[in-house]
Enzyme design. Structure first.
Site, PDB file in Angstrom:
ATOM      1  N   THR A 173      31.541  52.329  33.315  1.00 44.70           N
ATOM      2  CA  THR A 173      30.785  53.575  33.279  1.00 44.70           C
ATOM      3  C   THR A 173      31.548  54.672  32.555  1.00 44.70           C
ATOM      4  O   THR A 173      30.952  55.565  31.951  1.00 44.70           O
ATOM      5  CB  THR A 173      30.447  54.024  34.711  1.00 44.70           C
ATOM      6  N   TYR A 196      38.309  43.179  39.710  1.00 44.23           N
ATOM      7  CA  TYR A 196      36.912  43.419  39.334  1.00 44.23           C
ATOM      8  C   TYR A 196      36.288  42.100  38.913  1.00 44.23           C
ATOM      9  O   TYR A 196      36.590  41.559  37.849  1.00 44.23           O
ATOM     10  CB  TYR A 196      36.886  44.437  38.200  1.00 44.23           C
ATOM     11  N   LYS A 232      36.228  44.655  43.591  1.00 44.39           N
ATOM     12  CA  LYS A 232      34.934  45.224  43.238  1.00 44.39           C
ATOM     13  C   LYS A 232      34.033  44.045  42.897  1.00 44.39           C
ATOM     14  O   LYS A 232      34.268  43.326  41.929  1.00 44.39           O
ATOM     15  CB  LYS A 232      35.030  46.186  42.052  1.00 44.39           C
ATOM     16  N   VAL A 235      31.606  50.930  44.935  1.00 45.31           N
ATOM     17  CA  VAL A 235      32.041  51.594  43.706  1.00 45.31           C
ATOM     18  C   VAL A 235      30.779  51.718  42.867  1.00 45.31           C
ATOM     19  O   VAL A 235      30.272  50.730  42.346  1.00 45.31           O
ATOM     20  CB  VAL A 235      33.115  50.798  42.952  1.00 45.31           C
TER      21      VAL A 235
END
Length: 298
Positions: free
Chosen positions: A50, A138, A166, A206
């Protein structure tokens, strides 16, 4: 932090503000970070997907971490994205982020080269051994092309600095297995799974959507924590239309988040190519969904 997990519970995958000329807007980043803390975020993830990490330089990444740390360090955890397809480069980014004030690091699976699991494991261990702050791994095979398999995660959990995941693997049974067999803090990276993952022992989320709707997303966890499951379910359902528009409408979450911030008068600037800004119709749709969420969740 307000959570038992050192990295927080309600984490925002923060956009990276840019000025009109496309340069990094550090003042805007500090203001956005402060607003997100006021909105209830107890963690900020910088330089992630992001945050447009593929199009920001190493120097910009470090400057962003330093600026946000100066603005809100101590009020919220600051997690810096340092993932790359190159282990040596990832280590360099990790060490720079730690020196700039990051409380933790988000490390994505090496992408494009599709390394086997033994190589994935070695990559994460190299990064963990090179720094003194905790790592959040992640797992997003839809982008990287490579899963972090549950057995790999269970082995990695033995490292004292590998503390969190995540989770964007869309495999709730596997995530539940790892949660049950390790002390890894599991964070939902997919808004539609925020509540389901939390209900089976997850640590929080998240979220890209938290750039604009952090209070509404956090309220779901708050309701669950006090045993009001019916309210948690209702609030979760109310948030889904906006989350779907932002994350599953064919536009990247970065684009939709910045478009909605702009529509709300909280501009974080444009996006860097190859991304393109959202059109007027998309922006109006996002604003309408946001306004409906704020009306219905009060």
């Amino acid at each position: 932090m307000s959570s038992s997990h050192s990295l927080g519970r309600a984490l925002c995958a923060m956009v990276t503000p840019f000025s009109d000329d496309g340069s990094l807007d550090l003042d805007g980043a500090q203001k956005l970070a402060a607003r997100l803390v006021d909105d209830g975020c107890d963690g900020l993830v910088l330089n992630g997907t992001t945050g447009e990490s593929p199009t920001t330089t190493d120097a910009e990444k470090t400057a962003l971490v330093r600026a946000v740390s100066e603005a809100v360090g101590g009020l919220t955890s600051i997690v810096a994205g340092v993932g790359s397809p190159d282990t040596r480069h990832t280590v360099e980014l990790a060490q720079a982020a730690e020196a700039a004030g990051a409380d933790g690091l988000l490390v994505v699976t090496p992408y494009y080269s599709r390394p086997p699991q033994a190589a994935v494991e070695a990559h994460f261990l190299r990064v963990a051994d090179a720094v003194g702050v905790p790592l959040m791994l992640y797992d997003i095979p839809g982008r990287t092309g490579t899963r972090i398999e549950p057995d790999t995660l269970l082995r990695l959990a033995a490292h004292p600095r590998i503390v969190a995941v995540k989770d964007c693997a869309y495999d709730l049974p596997a995530s539940t297995k790892v949660i049950a067999r390790s002390e890894l803090a599991y964070y939902s990276g997919c808004e539609e799974l925020n509540l389901p993952l939390y209900a089976v022992g997850g640590a929080g989320f998240v979220s890209t959507v938290a750039n604009v709707a952090a209070p509404q997303l956090r309220a779901v966890l708050d309701a669950f924590d006090v045993g009001d499951n019916a309210r948690a379910i209702r609030l979760n359902q109310l948030a889904l239309p906006l989350a779907e528009l932002m994350m599953a409408s064919g536009l990247p979450g970065t684009v939709t988040a910045k478009a909605l911030l702009g529509a709300l008068g909280l501009s974080a600037g444009g996006v860097r190519e190859p991304l393109q800004p959202a059109g007027r119709e998309a922006s109006c749709g996002l604003l309408a969904a946001y306004e409906e969420l704020t009306r219905s969740s009060t």
